[in-house]
Motif scaffolding. Structure first.
Motif, PDB file in Angstrom:
ATOM      1  N   ILE A 318      -3.976   6.364   7.501  1.00 29.60           N
ATOM      2  CA  ILE A 318      -4.531   6.090   6.180  1.00 29.60           C
ATOM      3  C   ILE A 318      -3.562   5.267   5.326  1.00 29.60           C
ATOM      4  CG2 ILE A 318      -3.635   8.199   5.114  1.00 29.60           C
ATOM      5  CD1 ILE A 318      -6.255   8.428   3.575  1.00 29.60           C
ATOM      6  N   LEU A 319      -2.269   5.373   5.626  1.00 33.38           N
ATOM      7  CA  LEU A 319      -1.273   4.589   4.894  1.00 33.38           C
ATOM      8  C   LEU A 319      -1.465   3.106   5.154  1.00 33.38           C
ATOM      9  CD1 LEU A 319       1.290   4.613   3.123  1.00 33.38           C
ATOM     10  CD2 LEU A 319       2.633   4.797   5.219  1.00 33.38           C
ATOM     11  N   ASP A 320      -1.809   2.740   6.360  1.00 38.24           N
ATOM     12  CA  ASP A 320      -2.045   1.329   6.685  1.00 38.24           C
ATOM     13  C   ASP A 320      -3.427   0.869   6.242  1.00 38.24           C
ATOM     14  OD1 ASP A 320       0.469   1.159   7.907  1.00 38.24           O
ATOM     15  OD2 ASP A 320      -0.343   1.920   9.796  1.00 38.24           O
ATOM     16  N   ASP A 321      -4.416   1.800   6.279  1.00 37.61           N
ATOM     17  CA  ASP A 321      -5.793   1.405   5.994  1.00 37.61           C
ATOM     18  C   ASP A 321      -6.099   1.370   4.500  1.00 37.61           C
ATOM     19  OD1 ASP A 321      -6.133   1.251   8.717  1.00 37.61           O
ATOM     20  OD2 ASP A 321      -6.926   3.294   8.887  1.00 37.61           O
ATOM     21  N   LEU A 322      -5.679   2.417   3.773  1.00 39.57           N
ATOM     22  CA  LEU A 322      -6.077   2.557   2.367  1.00 39.57           C
ATOM     23  C   LEU A 322      -4.917   2.434   1.383  1.00 39.57           C
ATOM     24  CD1 LEU A 322      -8.654   5.480   2.688  1.00 39.57           C
ATOM     25  CD2 LEU A 322      -9.071   3.016   2.709  1.00 39.57           C
ATOM     26  N   GLY A 323      -3.683   2.458   1.861  1.00 39.46           N
ATOM     27  CA  GLY A 323      -2.555   2.274   0.963  1.00 39.46           C
ATOM     28  C   GLY A 323      -1.796   3.555   0.661  1.00 39.46           C
ATOM     29  N   LEU A 324      -0.757   3.406  -0.135  1.00 45.20           N
ATOM     30  CA  LEU A 324       0.167   4.515  -0.407  1.00 45.20           C
ATOM     31  C   LEU A 324      -0.489   5.606  -1.243  1.00 45.20           C
ATOM     32  CD1 LEU A 324       3.016   5.714  -0.287  1.00 45.20           C
ATOM     33  CD2 LEU A 324       3.596   4.346  -2.310  1.00 45.20           C
ATOM     34  N   ALA A 325      -1.220   5.241  -2.275  1.00 42.69           N
ATOM     35  CA  ALA A 325      -1.821   6.249  -3.155  1.00 42.69           C
ATOM     36  C   ALA A 325      -2.771   7.156  -2.379  1.00 42.69           C
ATOM     37  CB  ALA A 325      -2.541   5.563  -4.310  1.00 42.69           C
ATOM     38  N   ALA A 326      -3.623   6.567  -1.540  1.00 44.23           N
ATOM     39  CA  ALA A 326      -4.561   7.364  -0.748  1.00 44.23           C
ATOM     40  C   ALA A 326      -3.822   8.250   0.251  1.00 44.23           C
ATOM     41  CB  ALA A 326      -5.548   6.444  -0.027  1.00 44.23           C
ATOM     42  N   ALA A 327      -2.750   7.720   0.862  1.00 42.82           N
ATOM     43  CA  ALA A 327      -1.987   8.504   1.824  1.00 42.82           C
ATOM     44  C   ALA A 327      -1.314   9.699   1.145  1.00 42.82           C
ATOM     45  CB  ALA A 327      -0.941   7.617   2.493  1.00 42.82           C
ATOM     46  N   LEU A 328      -0.775   9.498  -0.059  1.00 40.89           N
ATOM     47  CA  LEU A 328      -0.138  10.610  -0.775  1.00 40.89           C
ATOM     48  C   LEU A 328      -1.183  11.641  -1.218  1.00 40.89           C
ATOM     49  CD1 LEU A 328       2.523   8.740  -2.963  1.00 40.89           C
ATOM     50  CD2 LEU A 328       2.918  10.122  -0.928  1.00 40.89           C
ATOM     51  N   SER A 329      -2.352  11.170  -1.644  1.00 43.24           N
ATOM     52  CA  SER A 329      -3.416  12.104  -2.015  1.00 43.24           C
ATOM     53  C   SER A 329      -3.843  12.951  -0.812  1.00 43.24           C
ATOM     54  CB  SER A 329      -4.607  11.323  -2.571  1.00 43.24           C
ATOM     55  OG  SER A 329      -5.669  12.204  -2.895  1.00 43.24           O
ATOM     56  N   HIS A 330      -4.001  12.308   0.339  1.00 43.51           N
ATOM     57  CA  HIS A 330      -4.340  13.028   1.560  1.00 43.51           C
ATOM     58  C   HIS A 330      -3.232  14.003   1.947  1.00 43.51           C
ATOM     59  CE1 HIS A 330      -6.337  13.767   5.369  1.00 43.51           C
ATOM     60  NE2 HIS A 330      -5.205  13.487   6.009  1.00 43.51           N
ATOM     61  N   VAL A 357       6.913  -1.563   4.779  1.00 44.59           N
ATOM     62  CA  VAL A 357       8.103  -0.741   4.971  1.00 44.59           C
ATOM     63  C   VAL A 357       8.425   0.048   3.709  1.00 44.59           C
ATOM     64  CG1 VAL A 357       9.654  -2.629   4.310  1.00 44.59           C
ATOM     65  CG2 VAL A 357      10.512  -0.768   5.743  1.00 44.59           C
ATOM     66  N   ALA A 358       8.194  -0.545   2.514  1.00 44.50           N
ATOM     67  CA  ALA A 358       8.447   0.167   1.266  1.00 44.50           C
ATOM     68  C   ALA A 358       7.463   1.318   1.102  1.00 44.50           C
ATOM     69  CB  ALA A 358       8.354  -0.789   0.078  1.00 44.50           C
ATOM     70  N   VAL A 423      18.259   8.761   0.581  1.00 43.76           N
ATOM     71  CA  VAL A 423      19.083   7.712  -0.036  1.00 43.76           C
ATOM     72  C   VAL A 423      19.181   6.500   0.874  1.00 43.76           C
ATOM     73  CG1 VAL A 423      21.399   7.135  -0.852  1.00 43.76           C
ATOM     74  CG2 VAL A 423      20.391   9.350  -1.421  1.00 43.76           C
ATOM     75  N   GLU A 424      19.413   6.732   2.167  1.00 39.43           N
ATOM     76  CA  GLU A 424      19.571   5.621   3.101  1.00 39.43           C
ATOM     77  C   GLU A 424      18.259   4.866   3.277  1.00 39.43           C
ATOM     78  OE1 GLU A 424      21.115   7.385   6.600  1.00 39.43           O
ATOM     79  OE2 GLU A 424      23.122   7.762   5.743  1.00 39.43           O
ATOM     80  N   ARG A 425      17.144   5.584   3.297  1.00 34.07           N
ATOM     81  CA  ARG A 425      15.850   4.907   3.418  1.00 34.07           C
ATOM     82  C   ARG A 425      15.612   3.985   2.214  1.00 34.07           C
ATOM     83  NH1 ARG A 425      11.965   7.068   6.994  1.00 34.07           N
ATOM     84  NH2 ARG A 425      12.602   8.976   8.069  1.00 34.07           N
ATOM     85  N   LEU A 426      15.894   4.496   1.012  1.00 31.82           N
ATOM     86  CA  LEU A 426      15.678   3.697  -0.189  1.00 31.82           C
ATOM     87  C   LEU A 426      16.646   2.522  -0.274  1.00 31.82           C
ATOM     88  CD1 LEU A 426      14.951   6.494  -2.796  1.00 31.82           C
ATOM     89  CD2 LEU A 426      13.410   4.681  -2.099  1.00 31.82           C
ATOM     90  N   GLU A 427      17.892   2.746   0.092  1.00 35.26           N
ATOM     91  CA  GLU A 427      18.856   1.642   0.063  1.00 35.26           C
ATOM     92  C   GLU A 427      18.440   0.523   1.001  1.00 35.26           C
ATOM     93  OE1 GLU A 427      22.616   3.365   0.964  1.00 35.26           O
ATOM     94  OE2 GLU A 427      23.001   4.018  -1.111  1.00 35.26           O
ATOM     95  N   ALA A 428      17.774   0.861   2.091  1.00 36.23           N
ATOM     96  CA  ALA A 428      17.345  -0.157   3.049  1.00 36.23           C
ATOM     97  C   ALA A 428      16.311  -1.106   2.448  1.00 36.23           C
ATOM     98  CB  ALA A 428      16.786   0.502   4.306  1.00 36.23           C
ATOM     99  N   VAL A 429      15.557  -0.641   1.429  1.00 34.09           N
ATOM    100  CA  VAL A 429      14.549  -1.495   0.792  1.00 34.09           C
ATOM    101  C   VAL A 429      14.949  -1.849  -0.635  1.00 34.09           C
ATOM    102  CG1 VAL A 429      12.647  -0.672   2.214  1.00 34.09           C
ATOM    103  CG2 VAL A 429      13.209   0.542   0.095  1.00 34.09           C
TER     104      VAL A 429
END
Length: 456
Positions: A318-330, A357-358, A423-429
């Motif tokens: 769902i993250l790829d199909d509908l986006g971040l907001a829908a994935a977090l809601s799910h 990636v973000a 922290v490392e994930r966020l620093e990467a982007v």
């Protein structure tokens, strides 16, 4: 060219340019100072020589004053005066000369061949009427005159500064002079010394520039080696962490497959075999076999749900199909069913247009935060806020749990692995992570800037 090499290059080039600018400024100032020094010394030297010549002439007139003031003009008196003046010399090139007002040479101790000759029309190497100018200077009250004349010690024509006065009672012009080649030699020596000092200063600045460049280069090399070692150490730690994370993920998948799906499949297999056996026992067992198959179909649905859950944990479609907001809601709905903790999810602003990636990083941050809440916080309420604007996307996860000491977790290498992963994930982007925790709860705030926006 690598980044460290560019940094070293950008450190050396301004240094060399600054030293070159300093060298040019020092050279310009040194030349100007040398010229001023030369002019000052020349003026002082000429002033002292002029005063000296004036004193010489005053001494000469004083030495014959008893004859001049007597009022006698006979030849014997004039010869006596010339004899006295011919003996007044100061060095090989220091002497007195006498001319009458018509340009006839009456006395010349260093060039006796000129005595008695009419030199009124005599010109020096520059074409100047030397004797006429000297007589005009004497008639105007006396003074200094520059001209070219043969130097007795070297028999070469040189520039000469003369001082003459008139003796009107006898019709004489009395004078003396110094040759300026000695002054020019002294000034040339000063010029040579100034040039040598400038050249030595330039060599010193060049040496300092080379030494500074070598020091910067050596420092950069040492820093490069040190940074390589630190980077290698961090890479080793990161590689170990990646391997550990992979092994942990594999272990989790293995447990899920073994404890869940594998046991369900074995149970389904046994029930199917039992149903088949009941079918072989005749028509009276058909109903029991049907119930067994229906129960088996329900278990298959559970297995499919578990497979979907595992797949969703690995990479939610769902993250790829509908986006971040829908994935977090799910994710919030699934978490409520899984952990039983109410989650209030709210979405505001525009969160589209971010790289995949973000979005993945923010989704993993939310997963990690919820996992930590379930394990450690004892929370009864969770709030998830996703907000987007023109500059960045912000994800905030807040709980009302017991909280923890952030500094203590950061200082303990055996704890806080999940936080360091965030922290490392966020620093990467290019993002930032802020954590505030107290007895009233914990807030995890993750911010990822838009790719088209750069912070000023």
């Amino acid at each position: 060219m690598k980044l460290r090499q560019k940094i070293i290059f950008l450190a050396i080039v301004p240094l060399i340019l600054a030293l070159c600018a300093i060298a040019l400024a020092v050279r310009h100032q040194a030349i100007a100072l040398g010229q001023q020094q030369r002019a000052t010394i020349q003026a002082a030297y000429l002033a002292s020589k002029e005063a000296e010549l004036k004193h010489y002439v005053e001494l000469a007139t004083w030495s014959i004053a008893h004859l001049y003031d007597s009022g006698r003009k006979d030849q014997a008196t004039l010869d006596e005066a010339m004899a006295i003046l011919s003996k007044l010399s100061y060095g090989d090139d220091g002497y007195f000369f006498i001319y009458d007002m018509q340009g006839k040479s009456l006395m010349h101790p260093r060039q006796p061949e000129l005595v008695g000759r009419d030199l009124w029309d005599m010109k020096d190497a520059d074409g100047n009427l030397t004797i006429q100018h000297l007589i005009e200077r004497a008639r105007s009250g006396g003074g200094f005159e520059r001209y070219q004349w043969e130097k007795p010690s070297s028999h070469h024509v040189a520039s000469k500064l003369g001082y003459v006065v008139a003796l009107p009672n006898w019709g004489w012009m009395l004078g003396t002079g110094i040759y300026m080649d000695d002054v020019d030699a002294a000034l040339s020596k000063i010029d040579t010394q100034v040039s040598g000092n400038i050249r030595n200063t330039m060599w010193w600045i060049a040496g300092i520039a080379i030494l500074s460049a070598l020091v910067v280069g050596a420092s950069g090399l040492v820093l490069n080696i040190s940074e390589h070692r630190v980077a290698d150490a961090k890479l080793k730690v990161l590689a170990q962490r990646v391997v550990r994370s992979q092994e942990e993920e594999r272990a989790r998948l293995s447990r899920d497959l073994h404890d869940g799906i594998s046991q369900w499949l074995v149970s389904i297999k046994l029930q199917i075999e039992a149903g088949i056996a009941k079918l072989d026992n005749g028509p009276q067992q058909t109903a029991a076999a049907r119930a067994t198959f229906e129960r088996t179909a329900g278990q298959l649905n559970d297995v499919l749900g578990e497979v979907r859950r595992i797949s969703h944990d690995l990479r939610p479609a769902i993250l790829d199909d509908l986006g971040l907001a829908a994935a977090l809601s799910h994710l919030a709905h699934e978490w409520l069913e899984h952990a039983g903790i109410p989650i209030d999810f709210q979405h505001s602003g525009n969160t589209d247009g971010m790289p995949a990636v973000a979005n993945t990083v923010l989704f993993r941050i939310a997963q990690e935060a919820l996992t930590n809440i379930a394990r450690h916080s004892q929370a009864t309420q969770i709030e998830v806020r996703l907000q987007g604007d023109a500059q960045a996307i912000t994800l905030a996860v807040h709980d009302n749990g017991v909280g923890f000491d952030v500094d203590q977790i950061d200082g303990n290498p055996k704890h806080g692995i999940g936080l360091r992963n965030m922290v490392e994930r966020l620093e990467a982007v290019g993002g930032q992570l802020k954590i505030n925790s107290s007895a009233a709860g914990t807030t995890v705030l993750a911010t990822v800037p838009h790719p088209h926006y750069s912070y000023v």
